[in-house]
Design a protein around this motif. Structure first.
Motif, short mmCIF file in Angstrom:
data_model
loop_
_atom_site.label_atom_id
_atom_site.label_comp_id
_atom_site.label_asym_id
_atom_site.label_seq_id
_atom_site.Cartn_x
_atom_site.Cartn_y
_atom_site.Cartn_z
N GLU A 41 43.00 10.28 53.64
CA GLU A 41 42.56 8.88 53.64
C GLU A 41 43.69 7.96 53.15
O GLU A 41 43.92 6.89 53.72
CB GLU A 41 41.34 8.73 52.74
CG GLU A 41 40.76 7.33 52.75
CD GLU A 41 39.49 7.24 51.91
OE1 GLU A 41 39.27 6.15 51.34
OE2 GLU A 41 38.75 8.22 51.82
N ILE A 42 44.40 8.39 52.13
CA ILE A 42 45.53 7.60 51.62
C ILE A 42 46.62 7.49 52.68
O ILE A 42 47.20 6.43 52.88
CB ILE A 42 46.07 8.20 50.31
CG1 ILE A 42 45.06 7.99 49.19
CG2 ILE A 42 47.43 7.59 49.94
CD1 ILE A 42 45.35 8.80 47.94
N GLU A 43 46.89 8.60 53.37
CA GLU A 43 47.91 8.57 54.43
C GLU A 43 47.51 7.61 55.54
O GLU A 43 48.35 6.84 56.03
CB GLU A 43 48.14 9.97 54.98
CG GLU A 43 48.89 10.86 54.03
CD GLU A 43 49.01 12.31 54.50
OE1 GLU A 43 48.35 12.68 55.49
OE2 GLU A 43 49.76 13.05 53.86
N ALA A 44 46.25 7.63 55.93
CA ALA A 44 45.77 6.72 56.98
C ALA A 44 45.85 5.26 56.52
O ALA A 44 46.27 4.39 57.27
CB ALA A 44 44.33 7.08 57.37
N GLU A 45 45.47 5.03 55.27
CA GLU A 45 45.53 3.68 54.71
C GLU A 45 46.97 3.18 54.64
O GLU A 45 47.26 2.03 54.99
CB GLU A 45 44.92 3.71 53.31
CG GLU A 45 44.89 2.38 52.61
CD GLU A 45 44.30 2.52 51.22
OE1 GLU A 45 45.04 2.28 50.24
OE2 GLU A 45 43.11 2.88 51.11
N THR A 46 47.87 4.05 54.23
CA THR A 46 49.29 3.68 54.13
C THR A 46 49.85 3.37 55.52
O THR A 46 50.55 2.37 55.69
CB THR A 46 50.10 4.82 53.47
OG1 THR A 46 49.59 5.02 52.14
CG2 THR A 46 51.57 4.50 53.39
N THR A 47 49.53 4.19 56.49
CA THR A 47 49.99 3.96 57.86
C THR A 47 49.48 2.63 58.38
O THR A 47 50.22 1.86 59.01
CB THR A 47 49.54 5.11 58.78
OG1 THR A 47 50.09 6.34 58.28
CG2 THR A 47 50.00 4.91 60.21
N ALA A 48 48.21 2.33 58.10
CA ALA A 48 47.63 1.06 58.55
C ALA A 48 48.30 -0.13 57.87
O ALA A 48 48.59 -1.15 58.52
CB ALA A 48 46.13 1.05 58.26
N LYS A 49 48.58 -0.01 56.58
CA LYS A 49 49.23 -1.10 55.86
C LYS A 49 50.66 -1.33 56.36
O LYS A 49 51.10 -2.47 56.46
CB LYS A 49 49.25 -0.82 54.36
CG LYS A 49 47.89 -1.01 53.71
CD LYS A 49 47.96 -0.75 52.22
CE LYS A 49 46.59 -0.97 51.59
NZ LYS A 49 46.62 -0.76 50.15
N VAL A 50 51.36 -0.26 56.68
CA VAL A 50 52.72 -0.39 57.23
C VAL A 50 52.66 -1.10 58.57
O VAL A 50 53.43 -2.03 58.84
CB VAL A 50 53.41 0.99 57.35
CG1 VAL A 50 54.66 0.91 58.21
CG2 VAL A 50 53.74 1.54 55.97
N ALA A 51 51.73 -0.69 59.42
CA ALA A 51 51.58 -1.32 60.74
C ALA A 51 51.22 -2.80 60.59
O ALA A 51 51.77 -3.65 61.29
CB ALA A 51 50.52 -0.59 61.56
#
Length: 102
Positions: A41-51
């Motif tokens: 979940e953290i990885e997905a959240e981080t990827t979304a924030k970067v995008a």
């Protein structure tokens, strides 16, 4: 070189690597299903924030390039890279806390 378990065999490269890693990091404890899910979940959240950050700054970057101001464009790019690095570092810190069971 005897096996500490008493089998008398030679240690495999994997056993030696795990032993060295254990000495450096302490005992390796497998992650629980909940920890794995939280890390994902953290990885997905981080990827979304970067995008999101990349999308939000694209217009500023285009404007700087269109204006012919190479220095402004460079500063915008550096700002983007720095913010993305901060986002990723926060994600890594959160994941490390989960790995440690905090």
């Amino acid at each position: 070189m005897a096996d500490p378990k008493g089998s008398g065999g030679i240690k495999s490269a994997l056993e030696l690597a795990l032993e060295r890693m254990s000495q450096k990091q302490g005992d390796i404890v497998p992650l629980t299903h909940e920890q794995k899910a939280a890390i994902a979940e953290i990885e997905a959240e981080t990827t979304a924030k970067v995008a999101e950050q990349e999308i939000m700054t694209q217009e500023r970057l285009r404007a700087a390039y269109a204006g012919g101001d190479a220095e402004a464009a460079r500063k915008v790019e550096e700002g983007i890279k720095a913010e993305i690095a901060r986002i990723r570092e926060r994600g890594e810190r959160k994941k490390e806390k989960i790995r440690r069971g905090e």
